[in-house]
Motif scaffolding. Structure first.
Motif, short mmCIF file in Angstrom:
data_model
loop_
_atom_site.label_atom_id
_atom_site.label_comp_id
_atom_site.label_asym_id
_atom_site.label_seq_id
_atom_site.Cartn_x
_atom_site.Cartn_y
_atom_site.Cartn_z
N SER A 110 11.58 5.35 8.99
CA SER A 110 11.98 4.54 7.65
C SER A 110 11.62 3.29 7.97
N ARG A 111 12.07 2.04 7.13
CA ARG A 111 10.63 0.68 7.15
C ARG A 111 11.93 0.23 8.51
N GLU A 112 12.70 0.34 8.44
CA GLU A 112 13.84 -0.06 8.96
C GLU A 112 13.24 0.19 11.25
N GLU A 113 13.13 1.24 10.80
CA GLU A 113 12.06 1.43 12.13
C GLU A 113 11.41 1.88 12.60
N SER A 114 10.64 1.32 11.46
CA SER A 114 8.94 0.92 12.12
C SER A 114 9.06 -0.70 12.04
N PHE A 115 10.15 -1.45 11.55
CA PHE A 115 9.96 -2.53 12.50
C PHE A 115 10.48 -2.31 13.85
N LEU A 116 11.33 -0.90 14.63
CA LEU A 116 11.49 -0.89 15.19
C LEU A 116 10.31 -0.88 16.33
N ALA A 117 9.84 0.54 15.69
CA ALA A 117 8.63 1.33 16.75
C ALA A 117 8.04 0.17 17.04
N HIS A 118 6.78 -0.68 16.59
CA HIS A 118 5.48 -1.22 16.53
C HIS A 118 6.01 -2.29 17.53
N SER A 119 4.40 -3.28 17.42
CA SER A 119 4.29 -4.09 18.22
C SER A 119 4.32 -5.27 17.36
N LYS A 120 4.52 -6.71 18.34
CA LYS A 120 4.37 -7.85 17.07
C LYS A 120 3.87 -8.98 17.27
N ARG A 121 3.54 -10.24 16.65
CA ARG A 121 2.43 -11.05 17.42
C ARG A 121 3.62 -11.49 17.98
N HIS A 122 2.71 -11.98 19.30
CA HIS A 122 3.01 -13.11 19.96
C HIS A 122 4.06 -14.09 19.91
N ALA A 123 5.22 -14.34 19.90
CA ALA A 123 6.18 -15.77 19.63
C ALA A 123 5.22 -16.82 21.60
N MET A 124 5.52 -18.05 20.79
CA MET A 124 4.35 -18.42 22.21
C MET A 124 4.97 -19.69 21.80
N LYS A 125 5.10 -20.35 22.97
CA LYS A 125 5.47 -22.06 23.96
C LYS A 125 4.49 -22.68 24.46
N MET A 126 3.49 -23.64 23.39
CA MET A 126 2.63 -24.51 23.75
C MET A 126 3.23 -25.78 24.35
N TYR A 127 2.75 -26.53 25.50
CA TYR A 127 2.90 -27.43 26.12
C TYR A 127 1.79 -27.91 25.92
N TYR A 128 1.21 -29.50 24.41
CA TYR A 128 0.26 -29.55 24.94
C TYR A 128 0.08 -30.62 24.73
N LYS A 129 -0.76 -31.56 26.18
CA LYS A 129 -1.24 -33.41 26.02
C LYS A 129 -2.72 -33.49 25.59
N THR A 130 -2.45 -34.04 24.66
CA THR A 130 -4.19 -34.34 24.63
C THR A 130 -4.55 -35.22 24.54
N GLY A 131 -5.31 -36.15 24.90
CA GLY A 131 -6.29 -37.83 24.61
C GLY A 131 -6.91 -37.70 23.97
N ALA A 132 -7.30 -38.72 24.13
CA ALA A 132 -8.62 -39.23 23.08
C ALA A 132 -8.91 -40.80 22.93
N LEU A 133 -10.21 -41.57 22.89
CA LEU A 133 -10.58 -43.01 23.49
C LEU A 133 -10.08 -43.14 21.67
N LYS A 134 -10.39 -45.07 21.84
CA LYS A 134 -10.30 -45.14 20.18
C LYS A 134 -10.40 -44.82 19.78
N ASP A 135 -11.91 -45.04 19.81
CA ASP A 135 -13.11 -43.91 18.23
C ASP A 135 -12.79 -42.79 17.89
N GLY A 136 -12.01 -41.74 18.30
CA GLY A 136 -11.87 -40.99 18.19
C GLY A 136 -12.07 -39.68 19.20
N THR A 137 -12.42 -40.10 20.00
CA THR A 137 -13.56 -39.02 20.55
C THR A 137 -11.87 -37.90 21.84
N LEU A 138 -12.71 -36.65 21.67
CA LEU A 138 -11.29 -36.48 22.46
C LEU A 138 -12.02 -36.65 24.22
N LEU A 139 -10.70 -36.07 24.87
CA LEU A 139 -11.28 -36.54 25.99
C LEU A 139 -10.72 -35.95 26.91
#
Ligand SMILES: Cc1cc2nc3c(=O)[nH]c(=O)nc-3n(C[C@H](O)[C@H](O)[C@H](O)COP(=O)(O)OP(=O)(O)OC[C@H]3O[C@@H](n4cnc5c(N)ncnc54)[C@H](O)[C@@H]3O)c2cc1C
Ligand code: FES
Ligand code: FES
Lengths: 412, 292, 157
Positions: A265-294
């Motif tokens: 059934s649709r309900e069982e289908s939800f139980l049976a197969h995989s899911k897309r990974h939930a992710m937790k993402m810690y991001y630290k991004t730095g750039a110069l004044k002119d926008g250049t990513l460093l």
């Protein structure tokens, strides 16, 4: 140049006619002589030791047999990379939805009715649902090993020093949830023995060749004794890469020597197969004044749920794509795949490359805002071009039309 | 389960008299079949009224518009008897599920299923509808507003069925507005809905207002306190603002302790305002308050 | 479970059948008559894969009990001979996995039987009860537009 016959032309799909006529055959559309019907008993607890009693169910008129781990002739396991799934849970269940038994009866109605008579005794044990919790030493173990089963690292340049040079640094945490493929055709399949005594399994699958191997291993037979046929597949999107109906059906057909069918059934289908990974993402991004990513430092934690499925590949890909299509000279990324007692996660459209954009694109927008640049300007400054080097050292060659793509967006 | 398809209303009432609570009416089946399959309902007998002509269709009598309980949402949304001032009822019928659901689902089923999110109930409440309930040899009438007893429970005798729903047709200076908040456009059960019946004079003074909400309490209900506040007032920005904050307080009080309390009490303001402005538009033919 | 006798016309053919009283129309079509073009995607009215035309209107056959169809006319995908609609679906690339396709074709048929000149809004409304998880909605909409235009006597636009 000679006119190409196929490239650049709209080609009619070869099976489109059958599909508009309604004659295309999906597994649920197959009806065979003397066919029995199977339904799956699944765990209702996320983490528990189990005892299964099938006696009462087997007494019911019309129930042919109730299969459990004891009835698996070969190896009671499967899995696309690690063999960490059980065909039927033997001692313990690791998530809601783990298959425990397969009732085969003369009709679907009888099999459904018999579900009420399979007794599963659960002895619940502490469970873990948060991957970060699961990473801790003292947390419950989903398998007999550390919950962190994969750690991928990217090291490039000197992140620490680079951050000191940055004019602006943005630090945020992003979370994306699990997603179900919800392909429109719920899992279904039919298995039977052909004249040569081979087990034939008809199922909508993305990997008939892997399935053949896994079925043979669980049956304890050579691969050439197993045929897997793929009829019409009603959508998959990655959700049909892991085993669902295949081995249960094969065992039942081989044991009972008659065709067996199952439809979720649709309900069982939800139980049976995989899911897309939930992710937790810690991001630290730095750039110069002119926008250049460093510099970029990222920690990405993927919730693999109870089984590994493709987690290593997915978390590796997430890490490889962590910078997005932007050149950053100093990069430090750590990605982890972690077992929990959640639904298991696996392949889904993008395979890890779909989660990280939520993080890297927002980081860039926030940087742009802080630097007084437009989202387009900052992207044009940093985007990959022919000859750019990615965080893993790949030199991009050939056709890299991203710049043009971003230019086009200016008019919106 | 025994399935019976009676040929006339009389036969339906006869069976209902015979089987009492053991018999469940099935109209469109869009609620009942799902419940039966989930094991939530297990009736001994089901009586199909989906093809009983006497219970289908909409007619106009001297005093009332009168809708048969087995009339589908599609028929209501297409009915030419329902004039443009009744747009709120048509809008509600049109907002249900999908074309397939609207072709089967009935207004009687919507009422008797007594879900808090039943979409045609708020407009029918705002119209101060009367229900005709029949049992073998007897007929009675109750106001819809008195019909709901609890979530899923209604004032229906063991041998009784709902046969008709009636309300007064609207005059030129009256209008019925509806607005629904769902998760997406099709196939979305209401998270929140409002229906407003409005009668105004030339000065935009509210002569009569009846307001009904959906998906807020245990069943769709009239918002008497808000009605009382608004009656006699002239509709302008200030009145609307006052009414909205009153409504926010009412809803927050009602849902206190529930997770949705904050979201719903705030969202209710906007949904109510849209329903009210829809009604006003119907009374006036112009929309004076909707900026752009 | 008692059996109930029903007379039902399916795709122009009269059937006199004995059905279980709790049998759904979709089960009757698929399991008893093997008209498997009618698909079950959800079993609760959400997806439209089980769409059939019942007395001229599209309904979800998972939400109709078979006995309710007594004396009714049912048209399933197997009974649709409208090559214009079908070809438009094929030519516009509106068919992917195909599981939603029969339901989509029936929804399109039901629309075009009533309205040969639907605008985009009306087309989207007409298929709003049908989910396509391959998400080929734009192509489905253009297939229906194309079919309408051919039916009106024009070329494909
Ligand atoms: C996919 C889907 C989407 C939906 N979306 C919406 C939505 O957007 N908005 C909404 O309001 N509803 C929605 N519904 C719910 C449902 O369609 C409606 O409540 C509908 O009005 C039910 O009517 P029915 O005729 O199908 O009722 P049935 O299922 O036949 O009956 C419902 C209940 O009412 C009783 N009953 C029916 N008629 C009478 C009568 N005349 N006398 C006494 N008792 C009676 C039955 O015994 C049963 O208990 C949706 C349902 C589905 C499956
Ligand atoms: S199967 Fe009937 S609507 Fe999905
Ligand atoms: S084509 Fe696959 S669901 Fe529509």
């Amino acid at each position: 140049m000679n006119e190409l016959k196929i490239v650049g032309k709209s080609i009619k799909k070869i099976d489109a006619k059958d599909k508009v006529d309604g004659t295309a055959v999906y597994p649920q559309d197959i009806y065979l002589e003397n066919m029995a019907f199977g339904v799956t008993i699944r765990s209702t607890r996320p983490h528990a030791y189990i005892k299964v009693d099938t006696k009462e169910a087997e007494k019911i008129d019309g129930v042919i047999k109730v299969f459990t781990y004891k009835d698996v002739p070969g190896k009671n396991h499967h899995g696309v990379v690690l063999k960490d799934h059980e065909v039927f849970a033997s001692k313990k269940v690791r998530r809601i939805g783990d298959p425990i038994a397969f009732i085969v009866a003369e009709t679907k109605e009888i099999a459904e009715y018999a579900k009420n008579f399979v007794k599963v005794e659960y002895e619940e044990i502490p469970a873990v649902f948060d991957p970060e919790e699961a990473m801790k030493e003292e947390s419950p173990k989903v398998h007999d090993r550390d919950n962190v089963f994969y750690h991928f690292k990217i090291r490039r340049g000197d992140v620490e020093r680079a951050f000191l040079e940055c004019d602006v640094i943005v630090e945020n945490v992003y979370k994306v949830p699990m997603v179900d493929h919800a392909f429109l055709q719920p899992e279904a399949g039919v298995a039977y023995l052909d004249e040569d005594g081979r087990v034939v399994v008809i199922a909508s699958t993305q990997y008939p060749h892997f399935d053949q191997e896994e079925i043979a291993e669980s049956l304890g037979v050579n691969k050439d004794m197993v045929r897997v046929l793929t009829p019409a597949v009603g959508g998959a999107f990655g959700g049909r890469e892991d085993i669902t109906v295949q081995i249960h059906l094969a065992i039942a057909a081989l044991t009972l020597k008659r065709p067996v069918k199952t439809i979720y059934s649709r309900e069982e289908s939800f139980l049976a197969h995989s899911k897309r990974h939930a992710m937790k993402m810690y991001y630290k991004t730095g750039a110069l004044k002119d926008g250049t990513l460093l510099a970029l430092e990222a920690k990405i934690i993927g919730d693999s749920g109870a089984y590994a499925s493709w987690a290593m590949n997915v978390l590796r890909k997430a890490a490889v794509h962590a910078t997005g299509p932007y050149y950053i000279p100093n990069v430090k990324v750590d990605s982890f795949a972690v077992y929990t007692n959640n639904p298991f996660t696996g392949a889904m459209r993008g395979f890890g490359a779909t989660q990280v954009p939520i993080a890297y694109e927002q980081q860039i927008d926030i940087l742009a805002e802080k630097l007084g640049l437009t989202p387009i300007e900052i992207r044009l400054k940093n985007c990959f071009r022919e000859g750019s080097e990615t965080s893993t050292g790949q030199i991009l060659e050939g056709f890299i039309p991203l710049e043009r793509c971003i230019e086009e967006l200016k008019s919106f | 389960m025994e399935a019976i398809k009676p040929k006339s209303l009389e036969e339906v009432l006869e069976y209902k008299y015979k089987y009492k609570n053991d018999a469940k009416i099935i109209a469109g089946g869009t609620d009942l079949i799902i419940k039966i399959r989930k094991g939530e309902e297990n009736p001994k007998v089901i009586l199909d009224i989906s093809t009983i002509q006497e219970l289908k269709g909409i007619r106009e009598t001297l005093e009332y518009i009168d809708i048969g309980s087995a009339t589908t949402f599609t028929k209501i949304s297409e009915c030419i008897l329902l004039n443009k001032n009744l747009k709120g009822l048509k809008d509600a019928a049109k907002s249900v599920g999908s074309p397939q659901i609207r072709n089967r689902g009935t207004v009687g089923g919507n009422i008797c299923n007594a879900s808090p999110a039943a979409d045609t109930v708020p407009p029918l409440l705002a119209l101060d509808s009367i229900l005709v309930l029949e049992r073998k040899g007897r007929k009675r009438e109750v106001y819809l507003k008195d019909f709901f007893k609890d979530k899923g429970r209604v004032d229906l005798g063991e041998d009784e069925i709902l046969t008709r729903i009636k309300f007064k047709n609207l005059l030129k200076n009256q209008g019925l507005g509806f607005y629904k908040l769902g998760l997406r456009r099709a196939l979305a059960i209401s998270r929140l809905s409002f229906a407003v019946f409005l009668e105004i004079d030339e000065m935009n003074r509210i002569e009569i207002i009846r307001i009904a909400s959906g998906a807020i309490g245990r069943f769709p209900m009239r918002e008497y306190e808000l009605e009382e506040y608004l009656t006699g007032r002239i509709i302008n920005e200030d009145t609307l603002k006052e009414a909205e904050s009153l409504l926010e307080r009412i809803i927050f009080e009602r849902l206190k302790g529930r997770q949705t309390a904050k979201f719903k009490s705030i969202a209710a303001k906007g949904v109510f305002k849209k329903a009210l402005l829809n009604a006003l538009y119907l009374c006036k033919g112009v929309n004076e308050f909707e900026k752009n | 479970m008692n059996l109930k006798k029903i007379d039902v016309n399916i795709n122009g053919k009269d059937y006199c059948l004995e059905v279980e009283e709790n049998l759904r129309l979709i089960d009757l079509l698929r399991d008893k008559l093997h008209l498997t073009g009618t698909k079950e995607g959800c079993g609760e009215g959400e997806c439209g894969a089980c769409t059939v035309i019942m007395d001229g209107e599209i309904v979800n056959s998972c939400l109709v009990l078979a006995f309710q169809a007594d004396k009714c006319r049912i048209i399933t995908i197997e009974g649709i001979e409208d090559e214009i609609i079908k070809n438009s679906f094929i030519e516009e690339g509106a068919v992917q996995c195909g599981f939603c396709t029969p339901g989509m074709v029936l929804a399109a048929k039901s629309l075009l039987d009533k309205n040969l000149n639907p605008n985009e809004e009306e087309i989207r409304e007409a298929i709003s009860g049908n989910l396509c998880r391959c998400t080929g909605y734009n192509k489905i909409v253009s297939a229906i537009k194309k079919a309408a235009s051919i039916k009106r006597g024009g070329d494909s636009e």
